[in-house]
Design an enzyme around this catalytic site. Sequence first.
Site, PDB file in Angstrom:
ATOM      1  N   LYS A 141       0.854  -1.194   0.000  1.00 50.16           N
ATOM      2  CA  LYS A 141       0.000   0.000   0.000  1.00 50.16           C
ATOM      3  C   LYS A 141       0.887   1.240   0.000  1.00 50.16           C
ATOM      4  O   LYS A 141       1.684   1.461   0.913  1.00 50.16           O
ATOM      5  CB  LYS A 141      -0.918   0.009   1.218  1.00 50.16           C
ATOM      6  CG  LYS A 141      -1.847   1.212   1.270  1.00 50.16           C
ATOM      7  CD  LYS A 141      -2.777   1.163   2.472  1.00 50.16           C
ATOM      8  CE  LYS A 141      -3.686   2.373   2.520  1.00 50.16           C
ATOM      9  NZ  LYS A 141      -4.596   2.352   3.689  1.00 50.16           N
TER      10      LYS A 141
ATOM     11  N   LYS B 195      -2.429  -1.636  -3.545  1.00 54.66           N
ATOM     12  CA  LYS B 195      -3.249  -0.422  -3.534  1.00 54.66           C
ATOM     13  C   LYS B 195      -2.337   0.795  -3.627  1.00 54.66           C
ATOM     14  O   LYS B 195      -1.359   0.866  -2.872  1.00 54.66           O
ATOM     15  CB  LYS B 195      -4.074  -0.369  -2.236  1.00 54.66           C
ATOM     16  CG  LYS B 195      -4.991   0.835  -2.116  1.00 54.66           C
ATOM     17  CD  LYS B 195      -5.742   0.830  -0.798  1.00 54.66           C
ATOM     18  CE  LYS B 195      -6.678   2.020  -0.701  1.00 54.66           C
ATOM     19  NZ  LYS B 195      -7.361   2.088   0.613  1.00 54.66           N
TER      20      LYS B 195
END
Length: 332
Positions: free
Chosen positions: A202, A256
Amino acid sequence: MKNIAPSFPRTRMRRLRRSEGLRALVMETRLTPSDLIQGVILREDDDPADIPAMGGLRRLTIGESVELAQRCVNINLAGLALFPFTKSGDRDEGGTLAFDEDNLMCRAARAIKAAVPEAVLIADVALDPYTDHGHDGLMGEDGTILNDPTVDALIRQANVLAGAGFDVVAPSDMMDGRIGAIRDGLDAEGFEDVAILSYAVKYASAFYGPYRDAVGSRGALKGDKRTYQMNPANGDEGLREAALDVSEGADMLMIKPGLPYLDMVRRVKDAFGMPTVAFHVSGEYAMLNAAAEAGAMDFDAGLMESLLCFKRAGADAVITYGAEHAAKLLDG
């Protein structure tokens, strides 16, 4: 003409592109509704519904989320990923609402499971929707985000969510060591069957801006998240993060944001061969809407191309706020 392949004109690549049927016959990557997970922003009945930064996407009440869950099951979507909108007055330094068994996430999960037990529910595990400083973890007096105390808090949060009926908990906080600790915490409370989808890779990204509006944390955020979310410049570091999470017991791995990091989707899938999920985040969705509103592109075409690219890169599933809409397009 020069540099023409010796096989020309015998080999003509356009032969298999000349009709819809032929293009479908040789299509290498296929997208189906079961590849898609619907992102859902929850709200209380008296909270605002519209999310202007996300092209008119709406926050849903519990009743509306139950209706959506039934539709998602009917069209064979893979599941729903839930996130809560939280008013500023309900936030505090320790994010204590995250541990309340009657909070919005828990009430929504119980309502959905009571009405649509077959729906697969994924819960975000992080404190940013609940802290008054907008960070994913607990903050020290000097503004430092405290790793180990935050991990203890995340264990509590994950157990509360598992108890409410979520099938999957998805730690998005990026604290070190949290996957193993949450796994141990779930197992100790009898939640051995609750899966962990780790936000393993992320990045500290500008593409999260509309989401922070959606959950009510943009104005709350003090500073930035670069001390725990990854530097967008780093790829090898992402593989190290994923390897640690695998060793700690993650069942699935998340990358992400999505489209700017398709290289990481492929690298993680190739390296670990595990169920790999990409998140088509709020900023990506908002850009498609903005481009469509400006007349720069067709929203439906852009959405479907984006989702197909995730699959081509190696994603087994994609979380997107456009999942239901995409499924309807696939159904024709």
